[in-house]
Design an enzyme around this catalytic site. Structure first.
Site, PDB file in Angstrom:
ATOM      1  N   TYR A  28      -2.610 -14.437 -11.758  1.00 39.76           N
ATOM      2  CA  TYR A  28      -1.438 -13.728 -12.276  1.00 39.76           C
ATOM      3  C   TYR A  28      -1.218 -13.922 -13.777  1.00 39.76           C
ATOM      4  O   TYR A  28      -0.351 -13.267 -14.351  1.00 39.76           O
ATOM      5  CB  TYR A  28      -0.179 -14.177 -11.510  1.00 39.76           C
ATOM      6  CG  TYR A  28      -0.203 -13.770 -10.050  1.00 39.76           C
ATOM      7  CD1 TYR A  28       0.070 -12.461  -9.669  1.00 39.76           C
ATOM      8  CD2 TYR A  28      -0.521 -14.687  -9.050  1.00 39.76           C
ATOM      9  CE1 TYR A  28       0.033 -12.079  -8.339  1.00 39.76           C
ATOM     10  CE2 TYR A  28      -0.566 -14.317  -7.713  1.00 39.76           C
ATOM     11  CZ  TYR A  28      -0.286 -13.008  -7.364  1.00 39.76           C
ATOM     12  OH  TYR A  28      -0.316 -12.628  -6.045  1.00 39.76           O
ATOM     13  N   HIS A 105       1.269  -3.683  -9.511  1.00 34.66           N
ATOM     14  CA  HIS A 105       0.795  -5.005  -9.092  1.00 34.66           C
ATOM     15  C   HIS A 105       0.008  -5.589 -10.254  1.00 34.66           C
ATOM     16  O   HIS A 105      -0.814  -4.887 -10.864  1.00 34.66           O
ATOM     17  CB  HIS A 105      -0.108  -4.922  -7.863  1.00 34.66           C
ATOM     18  CG  HIS A 105       0.592  -4.332  -6.685  1.00 34.66           C
ATOM     19  ND1 HIS A 105       1.480  -5.052  -5.930  1.00 34.66           N
ATOM     20  CD2 HIS A 105       0.573  -3.090  -6.167  1.00 34.66           C
ATOM     21  CE1 HIS A 105       1.970  -4.268  -4.982  1.00 34.66           C
ATOM     22  NE2 HIS A 105       1.435  -3.070  -5.102  1.00 34.66           N
TER      23      HIS A 105
END
Ligand code: DHK
Length: 152
Positions: A28, A105
């Site tokens: 991430y 996302h």
């Protein structure tokens, strides 16, 4: 006079997105949720949009925030995070507000575990941006600005 709804884009983030920067940085990245909000604010300003940026770990709160967009916002950018693959209720809420939705996302969910690859939100989104890191939020806002421009 233009109504406030015309240029307001609500940017919603689901569970664990408050842990950005700490959670699995190899996936991430190192940017925090505050960094993402700053990126969105900067991008929105360049595009002439207003944003309302929020994050919650609660499905009910996320659904209430979606419902509040009806008549108030022009569009929704959402990273539903862990609710992507589970929440028919979130999908129904997004349908109920009759606004353009862009799904974001940070990771490419299609390269990850199979259970991450089915999105209820994609069923009701105009488009999906996945795998381009937090820059995907800026891309989503740019796409939303184009969409709203085309609507007028
Ligand atoms: C974020 C999450 O929290 C996960 O549950 C999704 C998504 C992927 C992201 O890439 O931003 O599976």
């Amino acid at each position: 006079m233009s109504s406030p709804a015309q240029n307001l884009v609500v940017v919603l983030n689901g569970p664990n997105m408050n842990m950005l920067g700490l959670r699995q940085p190899q996936l991430y990245g190192r940017a925090t949720i505050d960094d993402v909000e700053a990126l969105c604010a900067e991008t929105a300003e360049q595009l002439g949009l207003s944003i309302d940026f929020r994050q919650t770990n609660s499905e009910g709160e996320l659904i209430s925030w979606v419902q509040e967009c009806r008549g108030r916002a022009a569009g929704i950018v959402i990273n539903p995070a862990g609710f992507t693959t589970t929440s028919i209720a979130l999908m129904d809420a997004l349908l109920s507000v009759e606004l353009p939705v862009i799904e974001v996302h940070i990771t490419n969910i299609h390269r990850r575990e199979e259970f991450r690859q089915h999105s209820y939100v994609s069923k009701v989104a105009v488009g999906v941006i996945a795998g381009l890191g937090v820059g995907g939020y800026a891309l989503a806002l740019t796409a939303m600005a184009d969409l709203l421009e085309d609507q007028t």
